[in-house]
Design a protein around this motif. Structure first.
Motif, PDB file in Angstrom:
ATOM      1  N   TRP A  31       0.838  -1.184   0.000  1.00  0.00           N
ATOM      2  CA  TRP A  31       0.000   0.000   0.000  1.00  0.00           C
ATOM      3  C   TRP A  31       0.882   1.246   0.000  1.00  0.00           C
ATOM      4  N   ILE A  32       0.303   2.388  -0.398  1.00  0.00           N
ATOM      5  CA  ILE A  32       1.029   3.653  -0.443  1.00  0.00           C
ATOM      6  C   ILE A  32       0.112   4.767   0.055  1.00  0.00           C
ATOM      7  N   TRP A  33       0.727   5.883   0.489  1.00  0.00           N
ATOM      8  CA  TRP A  33      -0.029   7.076   0.862  1.00  0.00           C
ATOM      9  C   TRP A  33      -0.381   7.872  -0.389  1.00  0.00           C
ATOM     10  N   ALA A  34      -1.605   8.350  -0.450  1.00  0.00           N
ATOM     11  CA  ALA A  34      -2.024   9.166  -1.591  1.00  0.00           C
ATOM     12  C   ALA A  34      -1.180  10.419  -1.725  1.00  0.00           C
ATOM     13  N   THR A  72     -11.244   9.871   9.538  1.00  0.00           N
ATOM     14  CA  THR A  72      -9.993  10.589   9.269  1.00  0.00           C
ATOM     15  C   THR A  72      -9.219  10.071   8.061  1.00  0.00           C
ATOM     16  N   TRP A  73      -9.374   8.831   7.706  1.00  0.00           N
ATOM     17  CA  TRP A  73      -8.677   8.253   6.563  1.00  0.00           C
ATOM     18  C   TRP A  73      -9.667   7.506   5.679  1.00  0.00           C
ATOM     19  N   VAL A  74      -9.309   7.363   4.395  1.00  0.00           N
ATOM     20  CA  VAL A  74     -10.031   6.483   3.482  1.00  0.00           C
ATOM     21  C   VAL A  74      -8.996   5.693   2.678  1.00  0.00           C
ATOM     22  N   ALA A  75      -9.455   4.627   2.038  1.00  0.00           N
ATOM     23  CA  ALA A  75      -8.534   3.823   1.232  1.00  0.00           C
ATOM     24  C   ALA A  75      -9.276   3.123   0.111  1.00  0.00           C
ATOM     25  N   ALA A  76      -8.541   2.845  -0.959  1.00  0.00           N
ATOM     26  CA  ALA A  76      -9.032   2.028  -2.060  1.00  0.00           C
ATOM     27  C   ALA A  76      -8.081   0.849  -2.219  1.00  0.00           C
ATOM     28  N   ALA A 133      -2.995  -0.841  -3.126  1.00  0.00           N
ATOM     29  CA  ALA A 133      -3.880  -0.114  -2.214  1.00  0.00           C
ATOM     30  C   ALA A 133      -3.315   1.282  -1.999  1.00  0.00           C
ATOM     31  N   VAL A 134      -4.220   2.241  -1.881  1.00  0.00           N
ATOM     32  CA  VAL A 134      -3.849   3.642  -1.650  1.00  0.00           C
ATOM     33  C   VAL A 134      -4.638   4.141  -0.445  1.00  0.00           C
TER      34      VAL A 134
END
Length: 270
Positions: A65-68, A121-125, A95-96
């Protein structure tokens, strides 16, 4: 606007996308054929999110995964609507996670499972095919949320349109690899469907994802599964199993993009 079981089609002119009512507090979309060939930046704009802050990685069927915001920093803030995949070296990631207001995270699928995760506070795809599922990509991303102090009862998960269990034929060897990712003690039988060919079974990836999420403490009421099957609905979705790659035919891959963003204002508990 039409829907079934908490999943609602949205239409605006030539645009069409699917939304999950569980994620009504977050701008999000599960794409379909009618959203092609639009890219994440254009889709983000449709959701009233800044197009230049739409982030996605180069998917490799892994569990990284990575940070947007790190992706956006790497591309210099340029709008993805004007950037092809080769315009800069996108990091490999399936995943982001977006942690800044108005950033959005995107993945593309064509039978694999698009998973959108939302919290105040966060979202992810997340892009989860059988390899990513076997490697535990969903539990890995959820652990990032939980270790950051986001309570499990404030996390909502929508498992979007994908090839359904009755349609997804795999070898028994592949099924066994994926089933190993189930939490200990979970009955694996509901994830399997019979297949007429020797050495083959049908596998329900979204059932496995739900079991994985519940094992991380996510309440079942905060997990939604789309009733849509990409393989069985050619009028709505691209399917690699049904169509193969369309690159030779039309010069691009037939995929649907799915994404979610953080609203401009902080959310109360969903």
């Amino acid at each position: 606007m039409s829907g079934s079981g908490g999943w609602v089609w949205q239409e605006a002119g030539e645009w069409r996308w699917l939304q999950c009512q569980l994620l009504a507090g977050w701008p999000h979309a599960f794409g379909c054929r009618q959203a092609s060939p639009y890219q994440p930046a254009e889709l983000a704009d449709r959701l009233q999110l800044p197009p230049e802050r739409a982030a996605w990685g180069r998917q490799v069927h892994g569990c990284r995964w990575i940070w947007a915001d790190e992706v956006l920093f790497s591309q210099g803030g340029a709008s993805g609507s004007h950037l092809g995949e080769g315009s800069f070296a996108r990091p490999e990631a399936d995943a982001v996670i977006a942690r800044r207001q108005l950033d959005s995270a995107w993945v593309c699928t064509a039978d694999c499972v698009p998973i959108l995760i939302a919290s105040p506070t966060w979202v992810a795809a997340v892009h989860a095919g059988w390899r990513g599922t076997a490697a535990g990509i969903l539990p890995k991303v959820l652990q990032v949320f939980l270790k950051a102090g986001i309570p499990a009862d404030q996390i909502c998960i929508a498992l979007g349109p994908a090839i359904s269990g009755p349609a997804y034929q795999v070898s028994q060897e592949v099924a066994e690899q994926v089933l190993q990712a189930l939490p200990s003690g979970v009955d694996r039988r509901p994830a399997l469907w019979p297949d007429p060919l020797p050495g083959k079974v049908r596998l329900d990836l979204r059932w496995i994802h739900r079991a994985q999420a519940q094992a991380q403490g996510i309440p079942s009421k905060q997990i939604a599964i789309s009733p849509h099957c990409t393989f069985a609905q050619p009028q709505d979705f691209f399917s690699y199993r049904r169509e193969g790659s369309r690159k030779e035919e039309v010069g691009c891959y037939g995929v649907q993009w799915s994404g979610i963003g953080l609203p401009s204002a902080a959310l109360d508990n969903p």
